[in-house]
Every structure is written in structure tokens, then in C-alpha cells.
Design a protein around this motif. Structure first.
Motif, PDB file in Angstrom:
ATOM      1  N   GLU A 124       0.832  -1.216   0.000  1.00 15.88           N
ATOM      2  CA  GLU A 124       0.000   0.000   0.000  1.00 15.88           C
ATOM      3  C   GLU A 124       0.864   1.262   0.000  1.00 15.88           C
ATOM      4  O   GLU A 124       0.608   2.203  -0.752  1.00 15.88           O
ATOM      5  CB  GLU A 124      -0.927  -0.014   1.206  1.00 15.88           C
ATOM      6  CG  GLU A 124      -1.848   1.188   1.293  1.00 15.88           C
ATOM      7  CD  GLU A 124      -2.762   1.094   2.489  1.00 15.88           C
ATOM      8  OE1 GLU A 124      -2.644   1.967   3.382  1.00 15.88           O
ATOM      9  OE2 GLU A 124      -3.585   0.155   2.540  1.00 15.88           O
ATOM     10  N   TYR A 125       1.889   1.287   0.840  1.00 14.70           N
ATOM     11  CA  TYR A 125       2.791   2.434   0.855  1.00 14.70           C
ATOM     12  C   TYR A 125       3.442   2.630  -0.515  1.00 14.70           C
ATOM     13  O   TYR A 125       3.575   3.760  -0.988  1.00 14.70           O
ATOM     14  CB  TYR A 125       3.890   2.248   1.916  1.00 14.70           C
ATOM     15  CG  TYR A 125       3.532   2.705   3.306  1.00 14.70           C
ATOM     16  CD1 TYR A 125       3.533   4.059   3.630  1.00 14.70           C
ATOM     17  CD2 TYR A 125       3.225   1.786   4.299  1.00 14.70           C
ATOM     18  CE1 TYR A 125       3.233   4.481   4.919  1.00 14.70           C
ATOM     19  CE2 TYR A 125       2.931   2.204   5.587  1.00 14.70           C
ATOM     20  CZ  TYR A 125       2.932   3.546   5.897  1.00 14.70           C
ATOM     21  OH  TYR A 125       2.627   3.967   7.172  1.00 14.70           O
ATOM     22  N   ALA A 130       3.754   5.559  -5.768  1.00 15.57           N
ATOM     23  CA  ALA A 130       3.664   5.553  -7.226  1.00 15.57           C
ATOM     24  C   ALA A 130       2.546   6.462  -7.741  1.00 15.57           C
ATOM     25  O   ALA A 130       2.626   6.987  -8.854  1.00 15.57           O
ATOM     26  CB  ALA A 130       3.447   4.122  -7.721  1.00 15.57           C
ATOM     27  N   ALA A 131       1.508   6.668  -6.939  1.00 14.52           N
ATOM     28  CA  ALA A 131       0.367   7.513  -7.332  1.00 14.52           C
ATOM     29  C   ALA A 131      -0.050   8.341  -6.118  1.00 14.52           C
ATOM     30  O   ALA A 131      -1.072   8.061  -5.487  1.00 14.52           O
ATOM     31  CB  ALA A 131      -0.787   6.639  -7.818  1.00 14.52           C
ATOM     32  N   PRO A 132       0.750   9.371  -5.766  1.00 18.77           N
ATOM     33  CA  PRO A 132       0.467  10.141  -4.555  1.00 18.77           C
ATOM     34  C   PRO A 132      -0.816  10.973  -4.657  1.00 18.77           C
ATOM     35  O   PRO A 132      -1.279  11.268  -5.761  1.00 18.77           O
ATOM     36  CB  PRO A 132       1.690  11.048  -4.414  1.00 18.77           C
ATOM     37  CG  PRO A 132       2.306  11.097  -5.764  1.00 18.77           C
ATOM     38  CD  PRO A 132       1.935   9.831  -6.472  1.00 18.77           C
ATOM     39  N   VAL A 146       5.489  13.061   2.607  1.00 23.41           N
ATOM     40  CA  VAL A 146       6.589  12.393   1.921  1.00 23.41           C
ATOM     41  C   VAL A 146       6.181  10.934   1.711  1.00 23.41           C
ATOM     42  O   VAL A 146       5.820  10.253   2.669  1.00 23.41           O
ATOM     43  CB  VAL A 146       7.885  12.467   2.755  1.00 23.41           C
ATOM     44  CG1 VAL A 146       8.988  11.656   2.112  1.00 23.41           C
ATOM     45  CG2 VAL A 146       8.304  13.911   2.937  1.00 23.41           C
ATOM     46  N   HIS A 147       6.214  10.474   0.471  1.00 20.21           N
ATOM     47  CA  HIS A 147       5.884   9.091   0.148  1.00 20.21           C
ATOM     48  C   HIS A 147       7.099   8.437  -0.489  1.00 20.21           C
ATOM     49  O   HIS A 147       7.787   9.042  -1.305  1.00 20.21           O
ATOM     50  CB  HIS A 147       4.692   9.020  -0.812  1.00 20.21           C
ATOM     51  CG  HIS A 147       3.452   9.634  -0.249  1.00 20.21           C
ATOM     52  ND1 HIS A 147       2.694   9.034   0.735  1.00 20.21           N
ATOM     53  CD2 HIS A 147       2.849  10.809  -0.516  1.00 20.21           C
ATOM     54  CE1 HIS A 147       1.677   9.807   1.035  1.00 20.21           C
ATOM     55  NE2 HIS A 147       1.748  10.899   0.295  1.00 20.21           N
ATOM     56  N   THR A 148       7.360   7.198  -0.122  1.00 18.22           N
ATOM     57  CA  THR A 148       8.502   6.481  -0.681  1.00 18.22           C
ATOM     58  C   THR A 148       8.231   4.981  -0.722  1.00 18.22           C
ATOM     59  O   THR A 148       7.543   4.447   0.149  1.00 18.22           O
ATOM     60  CB  THR A 148       9.788   6.749   0.120  1.00 18.22           C
ATOM     61  OG1 THR A 148      10.879   6.061  -0.495  1.00 18.22           O
ATOM     62  CG2 THR A 148       9.672   6.308   1.565  1.00 18.22           C
ATOM     63  N   ALA A 149       8.790   4.353  -1.737  1.00 19.52           N
ATOM     64  CA  ALA A 149       8.745   2.894  -1.819  1.00 19.52           C
ATOM     65  C   ALA A 149       9.952   2.279  -1.114  1.00 19.52           C
ATOM     66  O   ALA A 149       9.972   1.079  -0.865  1.00 19.52           O
ATOM     67  CB  ALA A 149       8.713   2.459  -3.277  1.00 19.52           C
ATOM     68  N   ALA A 174       2.719  -5.977  -7.153  1.00 14.44           N
ATOM     69  CA  ALA A 174       2.763  -5.158  -8.372  1.00 14.44           C
ATOM     70  C   ALA A 174       3.885  -4.116  -8.375  1.00 14.44           C
ATOM     71  O   ALA A 174       4.503  -3.878  -9.406  1.00 14.44           O
ATOM     72  CB  ALA A 174       1.411  -4.481  -8.579  1.00 14.44           C
ATOM     73  N   HIS A 175       4.167  -3.489  -7.243  1.00 13.39           N
ATOM     74  CA  HIS A 175       5.148  -2.403  -7.201  1.00 13.39           C
ATOM     75  C   HIS A 175       6.492  -2.831  -6.624  1.00 13.39           C
ATOM     76  O   HIS A 175       7.336  -1.984  -6.368  1.00 13.39           O
ATOM     77  CB  HIS A 175       4.608  -1.221  -6.389  1.00 13.39           C
ATOM     78  CG  HIS A 175       3.353  -0.645  -6.961  1.00 13.39           C
ATOM     79  ND1 HIS A 175       3.352   0.151  -8.081  1.00 13.39           N
ATOM     80  CD2 HIS A 175       2.062  -0.767  -6.578  1.00 13.39           C
ATOM     81  CE1 HIS A 175       2.112   0.507  -8.362  1.00 13.39           C
ATOM     82  NE2 HIS A 175       1.319  -0.037  -7.462  1.00 13.39           N
ATOM     83  N   GLY A 176       6.694  -4.123  -6.349  1.00 12.87           N
ATOM     84  CA  GLY A 176       7.975  -4.540  -5.794  1.00 12.87           C
ATOM     85  C   GLY A 176       7.842  -5.688  -4.821  1.00 12.87           C
ATOM     86  O   GLY A 176       7.009  -6.567  -4.986  1.00 12.87           O
ATOM     87  N   ARG A 177       8.665  -5.638  -3.791  1.00  8.42           N
ATOM     88  CA  ARG A 177       8.641  -6.666  -2.751  1.00  8.42           C
ATOM     89  C   ARG A 177       9.523  -6.217  -1.591  1.00  8.42           C
ATOM     90  O   ARG A 177      10.290  -5.270  -1.717  1.00  8.42           O
ATOM     91  CB  ARG A 177       9.114  -8.010  -3.289  1.00  8.42           C
ATOM     92  CG  ARG A 177      10.618  -8.047  -3.562  1.00  8.42           C
ATOM     93  CD  ARG A 177      11.127  -9.332  -4.142  1.00  8.42           C
ATOM     94  NE  ARG A 177      10.912 -10.460  -3.268  1.00  8.42           N
ATOM     95  CZ  ARG A 177      11.130 -11.702  -3.639  1.00  8.42           C
ATOM     96  NH1 ARG A 177      11.550 -11.982  -4.846  1.00  8.42           N
ATOM     97  NH2 ARG A 177      10.927 -12.689  -2.793  1.00  8.42           N
ATOM     98  N   LEU A 178       9.411  -6.905  -0.488  1.00 16.13           N
ATOM     99  CA  LEU A 178      10.341  -6.747   0.624  1.00 16.13           C
ATOM    100  C   LEU A 178      11.384  -7.849   0.491  1.00 16.13           C
ATOM    101  O   LEU A 178      11.044  -9.030   0.462  1.00 16.13           O
ATOM    102  CB  LEU A 178       9.613  -6.873   1.969  1.00 16.13           C
ATOM    103  CG  LEU A 178       8.836  -5.651   2.409  1.00 16.13           C
ATOM    104  CD1 LEU A 178       7.867  -6.012   3.533  1.00 16.13           C
ATOM    105  CD2 LEU A 178       9.772  -4.547   2.863  1.00 16.13           C
TER     106      LEU A 178
END
Length: 189
Positions: A124-125, A130-132, A146-149, A174-178
Motif C-alpha cells: 500500500e505504501y 507511485a500515485a500520490p 513524503v511518500h517512498t517505496a 505489483a510495485h515490488g517486494r520486501l
């Protein structure tokens, strides 16, 4: 990032009914010490808390606390759990989201629900980064954040790397992983 930090829990070793977040502030001059209780209750006229801490010298952009799932499990002694999140700003890396938690020990069902929630929370973060939201500078709570992946997840996960909870946390989205830093360091991708 620290776990098992207590306020007014005299039966816990090392607490003697004291205020550990306050003691950490004394011991760490120049640090901001953020505390998120997972357990927050009153007993004997005193507030008692138990949770996680992030201590940092980096500038803090924002702080959030997320209660983790606490599904019923009558077969185990359990307690609520929390994920403390601080977005800090490093002059070289830019904004980095630092997340710390302590997953359930006695209930595998709760631990799995919490592991999935951590992955979903990070996803979610990343999606918001990606779409603030629309920009705002009016000084209200809607003011641009401030938003960051970019994130670091720390904690006491109470599972081994081969267990399904680990896979639940590190599963791509969809946007990555840990990523598990130990796995990356050892070249075990």
C-alpha cells in the motif's frame, strides 16, 4: 529499532515498573525516540504499555502506527501487535520508510495474518508513492506528505526463513517486494 519496550510492567525483567521509552530518551541524547504500544491498558490506576521503538538522528518526515491483525486463537496465550513506521530523510538516500514490529510467538495463525498484513502494508505504501494524493500546502492534515517505496522492515518475526510466514512477507507484488537482506547478502536469492 527495538521491540519489547515497556512502561509500568513491573513483572517484566528489566522494567521494574519503569518507563523504558523515557529511559531510552535519556540514554540516547540527540535521538528522537518514537514509541508505539501494541498493548495499552490501565491496571491499578496506572497506564501500562508494551510495544516497539524507533530511535533515529535522521530528520523525521512522518510517523504512523498500524495495529496488526489479532484473530482469535483460544489455544494460545497471545497479545496485540503493532507496526511502527517512521519515514526518515537521509541526505544521500532521500526518504526511507523504517518499519519495526514484533510478530506473535505462540499463535501461528496470528503470526501468518500479521506477516501478510506487513506485506500488504508495504504494498500500500508503495502504491501511494507511485500515485500520490493531489498536492496540498494549506497547513491542514491534507498537506502533502513524503511518500517512498524505499523501506527497511526490522523486528522480531518469531519464524525461521524456511517457514511460510517468511514467504508471505517477501512475496512480490505489483510495485515490488520486501527483500530479506540476509538472503541477499549471502547470495541466496
Amino acid at each position: 529499532c527495538l521491540q519489547e519496550i515497556a512502561v509500568n510492567f513491573p513483572r517484566l525483567r528489566g522494567n521494574a515498573g519503569g518507563d523504558q521509552p523515557a529511559r531510552l530518551r535519556e540514554l540516547l541524547p540527540g535521538f528522537d525516540v518514537l514509541f508505539a504500544p501494541a498493548v495499552d491498558e490501565w491496571k491499578g490506576g496506572q497506564r501500562r504499555q508494551f510495544g516497539n521503538v524507533i530511535a533515529t538522528r535522521l530528520p523525521i518526515a512522518q510517523v504512523r502506527q498500524h495495529a496488526l491483525p489479532y484473530p482469535p486463537d483460544p489455544r494460545a496465550q497471545t497479545m496485540p501487535r503493532v507496526c511502527l513506521v517512521a519515514t526518515v530523510v537521509d541526505h544521500r538516500l532521500g526518504p526511507v520508510r523504517v518499519m519495526t514490529t514484533h510478530l506473535e510467538y505462540f499463535s501461528k495463525e496470528q503470526r501468518m495474518a500479521q506477516a501478510r498484513a506487513l506485506r500488504d502494508l508495504h504494498a500500500e505504501y508503495c502504491a501511494v508513492a507511485a500515485a500520490p494524493p493531489q498536492p496540498c500546502d494549506d497547513g491542514s492534515p491534507f498537506e502533502t506528505k513524503v511518500h517512498t517505496a524505499n523501506a527497511v522492515l526490522c523486528g522480531d518475526f518469531n519464524h525461521a526463513p524456511h517457514e511460510p510466514e517468511h514467504a508471505a512477507i517477501t512475496q512480490p507484488f505489483a510495485h515490488g517486494r520486501l527483500w530479506d537482506s540476509w538472503t541477499l547478502r549471502e547470495g541466496l536469492r
